[in-house]
Design a protein around this motif. Structure first.
Motif, mmCIF file in Angstrom:
data_model
loop_
_atom_site.group_PDB
_atom_site.id
_atom_site.type_symbol
_atom_site.label_atom_id
_atom_site.label_comp_id
_atom_site.label_asym_id
_atom_site.label_seq_id
_atom_site.Cartn_x
_atom_site.Cartn_y
_atom_site.Cartn_z
ATOM 1 N N MET B 1 65.036 74.312 12.457
ATOM 2 C CA MET B 1 64.735 72.924 12.791
ATOM 3 C C MET B 1 65.147 72.002 11.650
ATOM 4 O O MET B 1 65.250 70.796 11.808
ATOM 5 C CB MET B 1 63.224 72.806 13.045
ATOM 6 N N LYS B 2 65.402 72.573 10.467
ATOM 7 C CA LYS B 2 65.689 71.746 9.297
ATOM 8 C C LYS B 2 66.921 70.861 9.537
ATOM 9 O O LYS B 2 67.959 71.332 9.987
ATOM 10 C CB LYS B 2 65.943 72.654 8.108
ATOM 11 N N GLY B 3 66.767 69.580 9.224
ATOM 12 C CA GLY B 3 67.903 68.678 9.339
ATOM 13 C C GLY B 3 68.277 68.330 10.768
ATOM 14 O O GLY B 3 69.218 67.581 10.992
ATOM 15 N N GLN B 4 67.540 68.889 11.733
ATOM 16 C CA GLN B 4 67.883 68.596 13.125
ATOM 17 C C GLN B 4 67.073 67.390 13.602
ATOM 18 O O GLN B 4 66.101 67.003 12.990
ATOM 19 C CB GLN B 4 67.514 69.797 13.981
ATOM 20 N N LEU B 5 67.512 66.838 14.705
ATOM 21 C CA LEU B 5 66.741 65.743 15.280
ATOM 22 C C LEU B 5 65.499 66.315 15.935
ATOM 23 O O LEU B 5 65.481 67.465 16.372
ATOM 24 C CB LEU B 5 67.582 65.001 16.312
ATOM 25 N N HIS B 6 64.456 65.507 15.983
ATOM 26 C CA HIS B 6 63.222 65.962 16.598
ATOM 27 C C HIS B 6 63.320 65.767 18.099
ATOM 28 O O HIS B 6 63.444 64.639 18.567
ATOM 29 C CB HIS B 6 62.060 65.177 16.026
ATOM 30 N N GLY B 8 61.169 66.030 20.506
ATOM 31 C CA GLY B 8 60.078 65.256 21.090
ATOM 32 C C GLY B 8 60.231 63.778 20.815
ATOM 33 O O GLY B 8 59.934 62.935 21.660
ATOM 34 N N TRP B 9 60.741 63.454 19.623
ATOM 35 C CA TRP B 9 60.897 62.047 19.265
ATOM 36 C C TRP B 9 61.954 61.385 20.132
ATOM 37 O O TRP B 9 61.771 60.254 20.596
ATOM 38 C CB TRP B 9 61.269 61.935 17.792
ATOM 39 N N GLU B 10 63.064 62.109 20.357
ATOM 40 C CA GLU B 10 64.103 61.554 21.228
ATOM 41 C C GLU B 10 63.525 61.285 22.622
ATOM 42 O O GLU B 10 63.840 60.284 23.258
ATOM 43 C CB GLU B 10 65.294 62.512 21.332
ATOM 44 N N LEU B 12 60.444 60.557 23.269
ATOM 45 C CA LEU B 12 59.561 59.396 23.156
ATOM 46 C C LEU B 12 60.372 58.108 23.230
ATOM 47 O O LEU B 12 59.958 57.128 23.849
ATOM 48 C CB LEU B 12 58.816 59.480 21.815
ATOM 49 N N GLN B 13 61.561 58.115 22.592
ATOM 50 C CA GLN B 13 62.417 56.930 22.644
ATOM 51 C C GLN B 13 62.858 56.655 24.084
ATOM 52 O O GLN B 13 62.908 55.523 24.524
ATOM 53 C CB GLN B 13 63.662 57.121 21.756
ATOM 54 N N LYS B 16 60.125 54.970 25.926
ATOM 55 C CA LYS B 16 60.017 53.553 25.592
ATOM 56 C C LYS B 16 61.119 52.756 26.293
ATOM 57 O O LYS B 16 60.890 51.632 26.738
ATOM 58 C CB LYS B 16 60.082 53.371 24.073
ATOM 59 N N ASP B 297 55.560 49.292 17.648
ATOM 60 C CA ASP B 297 56.885 49.594 17.123
ATOM 61 C C ASP B 297 57.810 48.446 17.527
ATOM 62 O O ASP B 297 58.198 48.314 18.685
ATOM 63 C CB ASP B 297 57.348 50.919 17.727
ATOM 64 N N ARG B 299 60.810 47.713 17.213
ATOM 65 C CA ARG B 299 62.132 47.957 17.809
ATOM 66 C C ARG B 299 62.045 47.827 19.326
ATOM 67 O O ARG B 299 62.955 47.351 19.985
ATOM 68 C CB ARG B 299 62.610 49.358 17.443
#
Lengths: 256, 355
Positions: B1-6, B8-10, B12-13, B16, B297, B299
């Motif tokens: 997972m190191k350095g990868q995009l999350h 779950g976060w993507e 969440l975006q 939104k 947020d 943004r």
């Protein structure tokens, strides 16, 4: 290498809070800023990060003067962790991603998100990435603040009483993590501390502030009973227990 | 997972983004609903066909001459109030901040009264729907704009002089200014003749009707500039929400961002209010409703608050026309009925702490 020279600061119309403060911190070392309440410890940290504008003096890291840079450039060199851990409705990931603000143009690039992920991983926050800050414990929020500072990829890390809101276990976890990161990344860390035992155990440089001036500074040799007694006005005994330096205060013994 | 995009976060975006799309859809439906409602009813199908040049001539005239300008006014005013509310709440660190709670509306009303009565904006009695007509709307709008801005200038000065003031105190300052302006308006009205009095009262009701193409263009330009400016600063607003010292350490010039943000908010909302009269609470309700969906947020909160404010005002305007049709109620009264409970709910939630 961090060099602070002749730093002076006074609030408008007030007496000086800092008066000609100077000290140095080599790369990879954690420096404790010690002194009584009102000695100017937090003010010193804030001046070093341009949150407050000092009247005179310079702060340079690797020979670059922080005050000569633009705000954005300075924020890439120095990161600050405030005394109160952050709260609010942002997710931990977004809060840490804020640390990339000095690098972000219009929007966060993949590299910014990767840096935020790495910082969270270093502090063991990956599992909490999507939780809101206000749902976390004080210790976890403090870690999020440190992760945000690391995401800035600074050369200078400034911490204002990072352990003040933490339980004993979290205090030690945080401080040993700070020491590890400082060594691992070769950054300079300056840390305001009230707990002499934490300072003695995790820091290798010490700056004693007293009456808005530097009373003493240096390596382990500066962390001696004379300096502590003079600055805090309290009798102490320094010892070592199983290799761990301990400071035992004796406030009941009246000093001359 | 190191350095990868999350992952779950993507996700969440994307959620939104879906929220923003949903708000925009509601806005479009509200516009369609508003376009069909009035003395001549048009079905959504008739509205759409008239919009693209079909249908009968009457429908096209009604749509393009009356309904669309009104909808455009609602969208522009609602968006200006919604996004300025969101930004004011951030830079003043005050969940209760908005154009109406800080006295912009009452200031603008006082300015309008001065324009109508003292500077002789000129009033003639006219027939038809309107009891009175304001002869020289420019002097009235200008006065409303100046006094609407003046009240935020005072609030901003107060908040800079005493940084320890809590959210409640700033709103109290807004209340003080509001009553000062109301008192001034009352005095002016006391010395006014009947037609002037009618014009002042009518102005304060808030009315989305009767804006010219030039006025709409001016509003649209102000909205667009404000929106682009706010979006450029959206990372700064998130940083400021994390605390002033933290924001400064992230390279944000907090003082400049606050002053410039308030100046843009004030200009956009005072301009909006000065064209349409008192419309309260949109700047309070829209951002707080959107926070429930996209979080604090900026943004996402900025575009959502703009779209939400626009949708809210269109729905309020539609409601004002159908509640006791064919009578049109003042739209400002409808938004107040909506906003006051939200304001109280925020107080109960602890928004006024440290007052």
């Amino acid at each position: 290498m961090l060099e602070v020279r002749d730093l002076s600061f006074a609030y408008r119309g007030g007496s000086p809070v800092l008066d000609g403060v100077g000290f140095t911190v080599p790369d990879g070392e954690v420096c404790a800023v010690l002194g009584n309440n009102g000695a100017g410890k937090s003010t010193l940290i804030k001046c070093m990060d341009r949150i407050l504008r000092p009247g005179s003096g310079s702060v340079s890291i690797d020979g670059r003067d922080i005050f000569a840079l633009s705000r954005r450039e300075a924020a890439r060199l120095a990161a600050y962790v405030p005394q109160t851990p952050p709260s609010g409705e942002l997710t931990v990931f977004d809060a840490v991603l804020l640390g990339r603000r000095p690098y972000i143009g219009w929007d966060a690039a993949a590299g910014d998100k990767a840096a935020a992920m790495e910082a969270m991983e270093l502090l063991g926050l990956s599992g909490l990435a999507l939780r809101r800050l206000d749902e976390l414990s004080g210790g976890e929020r403090q870690k999020a603040a440190i992760a945000r500072a690391l995401a800035q990829e600074p050369r200078l890390l400034l911490l204002d009483e990072p352990t003040s809101s933490l339980d004993p276990r979290a205090q030690h976890d945080t401080m040993s993590l700070v020491r590890e990161i400082t060594r691992g990344r070769g950054v300079c860390t300056v840390c305001v501390l009230h707990d002499l035992n934490l300072a003695a155990r995790y820091c290798s440089r010490f700056v004693f502030l007293s009456g808005s001036r530097v009373f003493a500074e240096g390596g382990r040799e500066a962390m001696n009973a004379e300096n502590i007694e003079e600055v805090y006005g309290m009798h102490v005994h320094l010892d070592e227990y199983m290799g761990v330096p301990v400071v035992v205060p004796f406030p009941e013994i009246h000093m001359r | 997972m190191k350095g990868q995009l999350h992952p779950g976060w993507e996700g969440l975006q994307r959620r939104k983004l879906a929220c923003l799309a949903a708000v925009l859809t509601i806005l479009a439906l509200a516009a369609l609903l508003g376009a069909g409602t009035g003395s001549i009813r048009l079905s959504p199908g008739e509205v759409l066909s008239a919009l693209f040049g079909g249908g009968d001539a009457t429908a096209r005239t009604v749509l393009f001459e009356i309904r669309l300008p009104r909808i455009a006014a609602g969208v522009l005013v609602g968006a200006a109030l919604g996004m300025s509310g969101a930004v004011m709440q951030c830079v003043l660190n005050n969940p209760l901040a908005s154009a109406s709670t800080l006295g912009v509306s009452q200031g603008a009303a006082f300015g309008a009264a001065i324009g109508i009565i003292a500077f002789g904006g000129g009033v003639t009695a006219a027939g038809g729907d309107y009891a009175v007509q304001i002869d020289n709307p420019y002097i009235v709008t200008l006065c409303a704009f100046v006094f609407g801005s003046a009240s935020t200038a005072v609030i901003l000065a107060v908040s800079r002089m005493r940084r320890d003031l809590g959210p409640g105190a700033l709103v109290l300052a807004g209340v003080a200014l509001s009553s000062l302006f109301s008192g001034g308006s009352a005095l002016l009205q006391y010395f006014a003749d009947d037609t002037q009095l009618g014009a002042v009262v009518f102005w304060t009701f808030g009315d989305l009707d009767g804006l010219t193409g030039g006025e709409l263009a001016l509003l649209a330009a102000a909205d667009a500039l404000a929106f682009v400016y706010f979006m450029l600063r959206r990372w700064d607003y998130n940083a400021i929400r994390a605390g002033g010292d933290t924001a400064a350490s992230l390279g944000v010039n907090v003082r400049a961002a606050t002053l410039a943000g308030m100046a843009v908010c004030t200009a956009a909302s005072a301009l909006a209010v000065s064209f349409v009269g008192i419309i309260s609470f949109i700047g309070l309700v829209a951002p707080h409703a959107m926070r429930r969906f996209v979080g604090d947020d900026y943004r996402w909160l900025l575009p959502c608050s703009a779209a939400g404010g626009a949708a809210l005002l269109l729905l309020a305007d539609w409601a004002s026309r159908v509640i006791i049709a064919p009578v049109e109620l003042p739209v400002g009264a409808i938004t107040s009925f909506l906003g006051a409970p939200v304001f109280l709910a925020l107080l109960l939630k602890g928004g006024g702490r440290n007052a």
